[in-house]
Design an enzyme around this catalytic site. Structure first.
Site, PDB file in Angstrom:
ATOM      1  N   ILE A 154       0.850  -1.204   0.000  1.00  0.00           N
ATOM      2  CA  ILE A 154       0.000   0.000   0.000  1.00  0.00           C
ATOM      3  C   ILE A 154       0.883   1.250   0.000  1.00  0.00           C
ATOM      4  O   ILE A 154       0.632   2.203  -0.748  1.00  0.00           O
ATOM      5  CB  ILE A 154      -0.977  -0.016   1.202  1.00  0.00           C
ATOM      6  CG1 ILE A 154      -1.947  -1.200   1.077  1.00  0.00           C
ATOM      7  CG2 ILE A 154      -1.748   1.308   1.293  1.00  0.00           C
ATOM      8  CD1 ILE A 154      -2.834  -1.441   2.285  1.00  0.00           C
ATOM      9  N   ARG A 233      -3.855   2.015  11.518  1.00  0.00           N
ATOM     10  CA  ARG A 233      -4.779   1.651  12.588  1.00  0.00           C
ATOM     11  C   ARG A 233      -4.724   2.770  13.613  1.00  0.00           C
ATOM     12  O   ARG A 233      -3.650   3.334  13.869  1.00  0.00           O
ATOM     13  CB  ARG A 233      -4.370   0.335  13.260  1.00  0.00           C
ATOM     14  CG  ARG A 233      -4.724  -0.912  12.463  1.00  0.00           C
ATOM     15  CD  ARG A 233      -6.246  -1.170  12.483  1.00  0.00           C
ATOM     16  NE  ARG A 233      -6.594  -2.403  11.829  1.00  0.00           N
ATOM     17  CZ  ARG A 233      -6.933  -2.496  10.535  1.00  0.00           C
ATOM     18  NH1 ARG A 233      -6.944  -1.414   9.767  1.00  0.00           N
ATOM     19  NH2 ARG A 233      -7.274  -3.656  10.022  1.00  0.00           N
ATOM     20  N   GLU A 262     -12.135   3.759  18.199  1.00  0.00           N
ATOM     21  CA  GLU A 262     -12.831   3.763  16.917  1.00  0.00           C
ATOM     22  C   GLU A 262     -14.164   3.053  17.082  1.00  0.00           C
ATOM     23  O   GLU A 262     -14.162   1.908  17.555  1.00  0.00           O
ATOM     24  CB  GLU A 262     -11.961   3.061  15.868  1.00  0.00           C
ATOM     25  CG  GLU A 262     -12.483   3.264  14.471  1.00  0.00           C
ATOM     26  CD  GLU A 262     -11.473   2.818  13.412  1.00  0.00           C
ATOM     27  OE1 GLU A 262     -10.327   3.316  13.410  1.00  0.00           O
ATOM     28  OE2 GLU A 262     -11.841   1.941  12.618  1.00  0.00           O
ATOM     29  N   HIS A 281     -12.891   5.359   8.782  1.00  0.00           N
ATOM     30  CA  HIS A 281     -12.252   4.101   8.359  1.00  0.00           C
ATOM     31  C   HIS A 281     -12.840   3.627   7.020  1.00  0.00           C
ATOM     32  O   HIS A 281     -13.413   2.534   6.923  1.00  0.00           O
ATOM     33  CB  HIS A 281     -12.413   3.015   9.435  1.00  0.00           C
ATOM     34  CG  HIS A 281     -11.382   1.914   9.318  1.00  0.00           C
ATOM     35  ND1 HIS A 281     -10.936   1.186  10.384  1.00  0.00           N
ATOM     36  CD2 HIS A 281     -10.730   1.414   8.241  1.00  0.00           C
ATOM     37  CE1 HIS A 281     -10.058   0.277   9.983  1.00  0.00           C
ATOM     38  NE2 HIS A 281      -9.926   0.393   8.676  1.00  0.00           N
TER      39      HIS A 281
HETATM   40  C1  DGY Z   1      -7.997  -3.624   6.391  1.00  0.00           C
HETATM   41  O1  DGY Z   1      -8.207  -4.416   5.467  1.00  0.00           O
HETATM   42  O2  DGY Z   1      -7.252  -3.913   7.328  1.00  0.00           O
HETATM   43  C2  DGY Z   1      -8.707  -2.324   6.314  1.00  0.00           C
HETATM   44  O3  DGY Z   1      -8.320  -1.459   7.309  1.00  0.00           O
HETATM   45  C3  DGY Z   1     -10.185  -2.567   6.396  1.00  0.00           C
HETATM   46  O4  DGY Z   1     -10.504  -3.049   7.652  1.00  0.00           O
END
Ligand code: DGY
Length: 316
Positions: A154, A233, A262, A281
């Site tokens: 990512i 997170r 959260e 999120h």
């Molecule tokens: C993940 O895939 O970990 C994203 O944060 C969606 O929860």
């Protein structure tokens, strides 16, 4: 021969339930109160899990026949790995199915932070545009330095977007990658990155090592003109320390896809700040990506049932 029983915890598209039902009996508990899941879990072979529901020892105690947990998320910090290991339950995640969607969100948050779009939106909405004219200016992305903390798949996708927009990209990882030439991102230690970046974006998984790594000391190392983005997170950041850093103007602003706790309560002081932009999120929350994530989890469950290699196994 009786069909295996699978329990699906998050709401998933019908096409995913239909795929599972080709090979198994399926109970969709997504709209059932948690207290009523016991009967379904009692004889479940597999669970399709989501990041909102902890899979811990108490959960496993309700599921004595469980042999696989397939997460429809890349993160599995909500899963107690030791408890799974003890029971011999295998785990899969959904890596690879959400890379571009999460990178879109992370890079949009970087853009929104540097350009101060949160404040601009409030300015237009509450009449200051009419009364006072132009909103305060943001900053160019072109030429600015993006610091990516956690350059995995990512992170690399965020780096590509940032480089296309003219940003310089640096990164910190536990260990330097061996492909800096390919990613175009230069390695820095965490402290060097904090001191150098105009925008710091968190993309690390939540582990005991990364929990609260963005604490008072980390924010103190950042430039007062720099922004903090969290697309990882919530718990990688110490929320109280972030609030204090903003109040003391140690950093210029923040843009968050994830929070700790959260969801963040609506009366939380971070929501009252115009230098903070918060979305709930939604990193991977597109119709296409969420379908792909759930389908990957389903295919992992079916592979397990058929005794085939798992598509995206996680070591427990
Ligand atoms: C993940 O895939 O970990 C994203 O944060 C969606 O929860």
């Amino acid at each position: 021969m009786s069909r295996p029983h699978l329990v699906v915890i998050p709401a998933v598209p019908d096409v995913v339930l239909a795929r599972l039902r080709e090979r198994a009996d399926v109970t969709d508990v997504s709209s059932m109160p948690r207290a009523e899941w016991g009967a379904a879990l009692a004889d479940a072979t597999g669970v399709l899990g989501g990041s909102g529901v902890p899979i811990d020892a108490a959960f496993l105690a309700q599921a004595p026949a469980l042999r696989i947990v397939a997460m429809q998320s890349v993160g599995y910090d909500s899963v107690d790995l030791a408890a799974l290991r003890e029971r011999g339950v295998v785990l899969t995640n959904s890596r690879g199915s959400l890379t571009e969607a999460v990178a879109d969100t992370a890079y949009w948050l970087v853009t929104a932070a540097l350009r101060d779009y949160g404040r601009s939106m409030a300015w237009a909405r509450d009449g200051r545009w009419l009364r006072e004219g132009d909103a305060p200016y943001g900053h160019d992305l072109q030429g600015a330095t993006l610091g990516i903390v956690g350059l995995g798949a990512i992170g690399a996708a965020v780096a590509r977007r940032a480089q296309a927009g003219g940003m310089r990209v640096i990164y910190s990882n536990r260990h330097p990658r061996t492909d800096d030439a390919a990613t175009g991102a230069a390695y820095r230690t965490f402290d060097q990155l904090l001191a150098e970046a105009d925008c710091v974006v968190a993309l690390v998984p939540l582990t005991p090592q990364t929990r609260r790594m963005f604490d008072a000391a980390a924010f103190a190392r950042m430039k007062p003109t720099a922004y903090f983005v969290n697309a990882a997170r919530g718990a990688v950041c110490d929320t109280a320390a972030l609030l204090k850093a903003l109040e003391r103007k140690q950093i210029a602003g923040a843009a968050l896809d994830v929070t700790d706790p959260e969801p963040l309560p609506p009366d939380h002081p971070l929501f009252a700040r115009e230098d903070v932009l918060i979305v709930p999120h939604v990193g991977s929350a597109t119709v296409e990506t969420r379908t792909r994530m759930a389908m990957l989890a389903a295919e992992n469950l079916l592979a397990f049932i058929d005794g085939k290699p798992l598509l995206t196994p996680v070591e427990v």
